[in-house]
Design a protein around this motif. Structure first.
Motif: not given
Length: 562
Positions: A376-383, A366-374, A346-349, A492-495
């Motif tokens: 990041a997951a959405a961002q990671f699967n974008q182009p 995405i709905d920009e109010n999505a939580g951090q982990s959600n 979730f660092w990217g978000a 995004p990075a992975s902790l």
């Protein structure tokens, strides 16, 4: 020049980029000394051991030859031996020594490892004092549902039922040193709910001095402060004062297990490379962290990262190489049954400005109010796994005022502080400010016509009070007009990878047949059976919360109190 919040920018400026912050969440330091034969230590094969792998398919399961007794220069005995002085190891050592046991701790670094500071603990005293009790049954079922019930429900319930007790116990231990817990912000929004229960231990040198340093909208990717450094440092001082034998620059190489029976000791190398045997008459506790830095294990157990087209760009912040996990496997333990090891990604978000977010095609996703982990997951699967945030000066007034302390709302950053921070980040080249969307499109290589259409459509939703694409909360629909702020968020990075050894709710390491190996325990990121699908920030700080809870419980269990 592209202005973006990349891993490089984060590492250059964030507090968590220090040696203490990035070394590990719950384990050992990066490097692992080699044995005389050039391999990473060894272990005797216990009964039930699954030593069928070859170096080509599962090299982490291949056990090297046992270290001969004649090679051991010294034998040290104590009640408990703990491998790793991160969060979980420190908590376990504190619990064990406070409950009357002699303790030896082995840490291959030259200091302890700390990161973050948020612990999700159910209904501790400081939470109840704020009148924000969490409904444990509802919250636990939600946690299990997020993972499709693929984890050990007994362990999750143990965390829920005992974590408040553990938090209060540690609060009593550190109170004489000036530290105390405070409840963090929560949010009762439907779907994106953040449960109350996250606590920080403050009162040390890393306590924030300015609200802007900890505000989630300040634009920094790094934490404004790392209170775990203060907490673990205090506990280290405490246990050493109580007689704990803490051995830095000591690297575990293999576990010693009686034929088909109990794990009795760990063989480690000191800084000179000499072998020493550390006998734990009551138990050996593996607290060595994740396997994120072992490329073979990462590829096998965390394919949702490595099989993504941008997986090779994901920074693995936890420096654990799986050494303690491997040594437990060599002694007959097994990995968790659930093959789903989600990344703590979730660092990217984290701390992103959430007015309008677009992907590399210039479109919202995405709905920009999505939580951090959600997010990041959405961002990671974008182009390209990137996203660009856009906002303006007015957003400083529109943001919710969030204090990091539930008991003290004065710690919310003021709009003028946010604006000053954002403008400073423009000067640093991390943010950009532009009069037109075309300038932003050119800077971040976005299609200008698509970006313009996206913003025009979004502003239409703001005027109508309804987001027809992603149904963002109407109260958070704010018209976007120039001049604009913008920044690009890198991959995004992975902790850490949230999977590990097969364990039960008592933290005993289990065989492939789910039989406990007597004398062997695993806690923290070395332990599995607790996560699936994703690391959810609806329970912010649940990883450290698990570390504290099971560190507390394993110390009590070894003392015969459980």
């Amino acid at each position: 020049m592209e202005k973006n919040l990349s891993r490089r920018n984060f590492l250059a400026g964030g507090a968590a980029a220090s040696m203490l912050g990035l070394a590990a969440l719950t384990g050992c330091a990066p490097s692992t000394p080699k044995t005389a034969g050039g391999s990473e230590g060894g272990a005797s094969k216990g009964e039930g051991s699954q030593m069928t792998a070859t170096a080509s398919d599962k090299p982490w399961e291949v056990a090297p030859a046992p270290i001969a007794e004649a090679e051991i220069a010294e034998t040290i005995e104590s009640d408990v031996v703990i491998i790793g002085l991160g969060a979980s190891g420190t908590y376990a050592a504190t619990s064990a020594i406070e409950n009357g046991l002699s303790v030896t701790v082995l840490e291959r670094n030259d200091t302890f490892n700390a990161n973050g500071g948020s612990h999700f603990m159910f209904n501790s005293k400081c939470q109840l004092e704020q009148g924000e009790a969490v409904d444990t049954a509802v919250a636990v079922k939600d946690f299990l549902n997020i993972g499709n019930y693929k984890m050990d429900g007994s362990a999750v319930w143990a965390w829920a039922n005992r974590s408040g007790e553990a938090a209060d116990w540690f609060a009593d231990v550190v109170e004489p040193y000036g530290l105390h817990p405070v409840l963090q912000h929560s949010d009762d929004v439907v779907i994106e709910k953040i449960y109350p229960g996250t606590i920080l231990f403050i009162g040390g040198a890393n306590e924030p001095t300015s609200a802007i340093d900890q505000d989630p909208y300040n634009g920094d990717l790094g934490l404004g402060f790392v209170p775990e450094v203060d907490l673990l440092g205090t506990l280290l001082e405490h246990i050493q004062g109580k007689g704990a034998d803490v051995r830095f620059k000591h690297t575990s190489q293999q576990l010693v297990r009686e034929e088909g029976g109990r794990v009795t000791a760990v063989i480690a190398t000191d800084e000179s490379g000499a072998y020493k045997k550390f006998v734990g008459t009551k138990g050996i506790v593996v607290a060595t962290g994740s396997y994120s830095q072992d490329a073979d294990m990462l590829n096998y157990f965390c394919p949702m990262v490595t099989h993504n087209p941008n997986g090779d760009k994901v920074a693995q912040f936890n420096m654990g190489d799986g050494s303690g996990i491997k040594q437990s496997l060599w002694a007959g333990g097994a990995m968790q049954n659930n093959g789903d090891h989600p990344p703590m990604m979730f660092w990217g978000a984290t701390n992103c400005i959430k007015n309008v977010m677009v992907n590399a095609t210039g479109k919202r996703f995405i709905d920009e109010n999505a939580g951090q982990s959600n997010m990041a997951a959405a961002q990671f699967n974008q182009p390209g796994s990137t996203m660009v945030a856009l906002w303006n000066d007015a957003y400083a007034e529109q943001l919710p005022a969030i204090s990091y302390r539930a008991d003290d709302p004065s710690w919310a950053a003021k709009p003028e502080e946010l604006l000053a921070k954002w403008n400073a980040l423009v000067e640093e080249g991390i943010f950009m400010k532009a009069d037109s969307l075309d300038e932003i499109a050119a800077a971040y290589e976005l299609p200008a016509d698509v970006l313009q259409q996206t913003v025009d459509t979004y502003n239409g939703y703001c005027a109508a009070g309804e987001d027809l694409e992603f149904h963002k909360d109407p109260a958070t629909l704010h018209e976007l007009t120039g001049p604009y702020f913008a920044t690009k968020y890198d991959v995004p990075a992975s902790l850490a990878c949230m999977g590990g050894l097969h364990v039960n709710a008592q933290s005993q390491v289990l065989t492939a047949q789910s039989e406990p190996i007597e004398g062997l325990y695993a806690i923290g990121l070395a332990a599995g059976d607790f996560y699936a699908n994703q690391y959810s920030t609806r329970f912010a700080g649940n990883s450290l919360g698990r570390c504290m809870t099971f560190g507390y419980l394993v110390g009590r269990q070894l003392a015969g109190l459980e």
